[in-house]
Write an enzyme that holds these catalytic residues in place. Structure first.
Site, PDB file in Angstrom:
ATOM      1  N   THR A 159       0.869  -1.183   0.000  1.00 15.24           N
ATOM      2  CA  THR A 159       0.000   0.000   0.000  1.00 15.24           C
ATOM      3  C   THR A 159       0.905   1.233   0.000  1.00 15.24           C
ATOM      4  O   THR A 159       1.326   1.686  -1.042  1.00 15.24           O
ATOM      5  CB  THR A 159      -0.978  -0.018   1.188  1.00 15.24           C
ATOM      6  OG1 THR A 159      -0.251  -0.261   2.399  1.00 15.24           O
ATOM      7  CG2 THR A 159      -2.029  -1.086   1.008  1.00 15.24           C
TER       8      THR A 159
ATOM      9  N   LYS B  89       4.132  -6.971   4.006  1.00 12.85           N
ATOM     10  CA  LYS B  89       3.884  -5.575   3.681  1.00 12.85           C
ATOM     11  C   LYS B  89       3.563  -4.862   4.985  1.00 12.85           C
ATOM     12  O   LYS B  89       2.991  -5.434   5.913  1.00 12.85           O
ATOM     13  CB  LYS B  89       2.742  -5.399   2.671  1.00 12.85           C
ATOM     14  CG  LYS B  89       1.363  -5.821   3.122  1.00 12.85           C
ATOM     15  CD  LYS B  89       0.585  -4.853   3.973  1.00 12.85           C
ATOM     16  CE  LYS B  89       0.485  -3.480   3.347  1.00 12.85           C
ATOM     17  NZ  LYS B  89      -0.263  -2.539   4.290  1.00 12.85           N
TER      18      LYS B  89
ATOM     19  N   THR C 243      -0.379  -2.730  10.706  1.00 13.87           N
ATOM     20  CA  THR C 243      -1.049  -2.967   9.427  1.00 13.87           C
ATOM     21  C   THR C 243      -0.046  -3.716   8.593  1.00 13.87           C
ATOM     22  O   THR C 243       0.687  -3.130   7.823  1.00 13.87           O
ATOM     23  CB  THR C 243      -1.445  -1.691   8.702  1.00 13.87           C
ATOM     24  OG1 THR C 243      -2.452  -1.069   9.450  1.00 13.87           O
ATOM     25  CG2 THR C 243      -2.083  -1.976   7.358  1.00 13.87           C
TER      26      THR C 243
ATOM     27  N   GLU D 253       6.087   4.947   7.363  1.00 14.64           N
ATOM     28  CA  GLU D 253       5.597   6.041   6.525  1.00 14.64           C
ATOM     29  C   GLU D 253       6.344   7.338   6.828  1.00 14.64           C
ATOM     30  O   GLU D 253       6.339   7.822   7.960  1.00 14.64           O
ATOM     31  CB  GLU D 253       4.097   6.224   6.725  1.00 14.64           C
ATOM     32  CG  GLU D 253       3.307   5.091   6.102  1.00 14.64           C
ATOM     33  CD  GLU D 253       1.820   5.178   6.356  1.00 14.64           C
ATOM     34  OE1 GLU D 253       1.069   4.513   5.616  1.00 14.64           O
ATOM     35  OE2 GLU D 253       1.408   5.878   7.290  1.00 14.64           O
TER      36      GLU D 253
ATOM     37  N   ASN E 142      -0.736  10.603   5.707  1.00 15.31           N
ATOM     38  CA  ASN E 142      -1.950  10.177   6.407  1.00 15.31           C
ATOM     39  C   ASN E 142      -3.017  11.254   6.528  1.00 15.31           C
ATOM     40  O   ASN E 142      -4.169  10.958   6.803  1.00 15.31           O
ATOM     41  CB  ASN E 142      -1.575   9.654   7.800  1.00 15.31           C
ATOM     42  CG  ASN E 142      -0.927   8.292   7.713  1.00 15.31           C
ATOM     43  OD1 ASN E 142      -1.596   7.296   7.494  1.00 15.31           O
ATOM     44  ND2 ASN E 142       0.395   8.255   7.864  1.00 15.31           N
TER      45      ASN E 142
ATOM     46  N   THR F 187      -8.402  10.637   0.415  1.00 14.94           N
ATOM     47  CA  THR F 187      -8.845  11.644  -0.541  1.00 14.94           C
ATOM     48  C   THR F 187      -7.716  12.098  -1.486  1.00 14.94           C
ATOM     49  O   THR F 187      -7.935  12.879  -2.381  1.00 14.94           O
ATOM     50  CB  THR F 187      -9.415  12.879   0.167  1.00 14.94           C
ATOM     51  OG1 THR F 187      -8.427  13.383   1.077  1.00 14.94           O
ATOM     52  CG2 THR F 187     -10.663  12.516   0.929  1.00 14.94           C
TER      53      THR F 187
END
Length: 379
Positions: free
Chosen positions: A141, A163, A174, A253, A374, A379
């Site tokens: 992702t 992942k 996650t 991230e 994040n 969106t």
């Protein structure tokens, strides 16, 4: 071969189209799983917690782009349908196929797309590096690179792919992990080995402190290499899980640095792990790492709220081998400490002087990029 395809009896492939990917991994044998501790469990987790009671798997189908989480009865039916689609394509019994999903919470699976992708991926199943890389990329992702690990011994191999990049906390993150060995091992033994390996690897990674709805690690043993020593197998599986966990932490991230914290001198291993996890989860520690600021007081303060018993004025702390505190005495050379924080890895060593327990945990720095990723994720 990179990892799982080096294991006898395993073939894989995958496809990634924009945000949506699908991977298939085929391997028959005894199997075990560990799952998220979040009470809000995704539909594929609910399916697999029941399905893994039988202790065997023949294949796994994994999709990215949609978590199929918080989707109610429809989501559960869709997860079962995804198993059926893969089983039909691979000519397997539906109950022998595992399922996993990752992506946005609260959205339904696009089953027509999954069916189409499954039909296109199945003929590509192979035992080679390119096929495995396609599978590893299909499940990504926000990951910036595919993650593989392999341990070979004289008699067997253990390989894994995973992942994970954000929504990572020490109750699984996650993350999806698929681990394979060609050793022959009974399901109860494999379950014990996987739980211990997870406790010492995936459950010691913190990127942002959030525990996902979709975390799962599955391990399948094809048995083609025959019986092996249990302890040797346990060490190999733990080594693979540790390598994958560190890769997740390094790919956090927005991260620019891997943070490694080793705590020794605790009452026992669990207490040491609790202190290490608290330190790597601290936003103050993580931002200091990003700024290469040797604010070692933040590390000591985080340790103090972890619930472990120790004398604060007996501890020793170093960063990158540079002493900061020695048995409660401040000896920090802040210039040398700052230099030790350069580069892409920052390692703290904390001795609590309260016992023989030791554990290591991994995390990353906290940067503006994390907020950027994040703040507009859906969106």
């Amino acid at each position: 071969m990179k990892s799982i395809c080096a294991v006898k009896g395993v073939s894989a492939s995958g496809i990634k189209e924009g945000k949506f990917g699908l991977a298939l991994i085929r391997a028959s044998g005894t199997a075990a799983g560990v799952f998220t501790s979040n009470k809000v469990r995704a539909a594929p987790i609910e399916v697999m917690m029941k399905r893994m009671e039988r202790g065997t798997l023949d294949a796994v189908a994994v999709n990215s782009g949609c978590a199929n989480a918080y989707t109610g009865e429809r989501g559960y039916r869709d997860a079962l349908e995804m198993c059926d689609i893969a089983a039909e394509t691979l000519k397997l019994a539906p109950e022998s196929v595992g399922v996993a999903s990752t992506g946005v919470i609260g959205r339904y699976l696009n089953l027509p797309l999954i069916r189409d992708q499954c039909r296109r991926v199945a003929p590509l199943l192979a035992r080679n590096g390119d096929a495995e890389d396609a599978a590893a990329r299909a499940i990504m992702t926000t990951d910036t690179f595919p993650k593989h690990a392999l341990v070979r011994t004289e008699s067997f191999a253990v390989g894994g792919i995973t992942k994970g990049s954000g929504m990572i906390a020490p109750n699984m993150g996650t993350m999806l992990a698929f681990i394979y060995t060609d050793a022959e091992v009974e399901t109860p033994v494999l379950r014990d080995i996987l739980r211990q390996a997870t406790r010492r690897s995936f459950n010691r990674v913190v990127v942002d402190g959030d525990t996902s709805t979709n975390d799962v690690a599955l391990c399948t043993a094809t048995g083609t290499a025959g019986r092996v020593d249990r302890e040797e197998l346990a060490r190999a599986i733990e080594a693979v899980c540790r390598s994958l966990a560190i890769q997740i932490a390094r790919d956090g991230e927005g991260a620019t640095k891997l943070l490694e914290v080793t705590v020794r001198g605790a009452a026992d291993e669990d207490e040491a792990a609790g202190v290490a996890r608290t330190i790597i989860a601290s936003p103050l520690v993580k931002t200091a790492i990003y700024g290469e600021d040797p604010n070692w007081g933040r590390v000591v303060a985080a340790a103090g709220r972890a619930g472990a018993e120790f004398d604060p004025y007996a501890v020793s702390l170093s960063v990158g081998g540079v002493p900061l505190v020695v048995r409660g005495e401040i000896v920090a050379d802040l210039g040398a400490a700052k230099k030790a924080m350069h580069g892409d890895t920052v390692a703290f060593d904390l001795d609590l002087a309260a016992g023989d327990g030791m554990a290591t945990a991994w995390g990353c720095d906290l940067t503006e990029k994390y907020v950027e990723i994040n703040g507009k994720y859906t969106t």
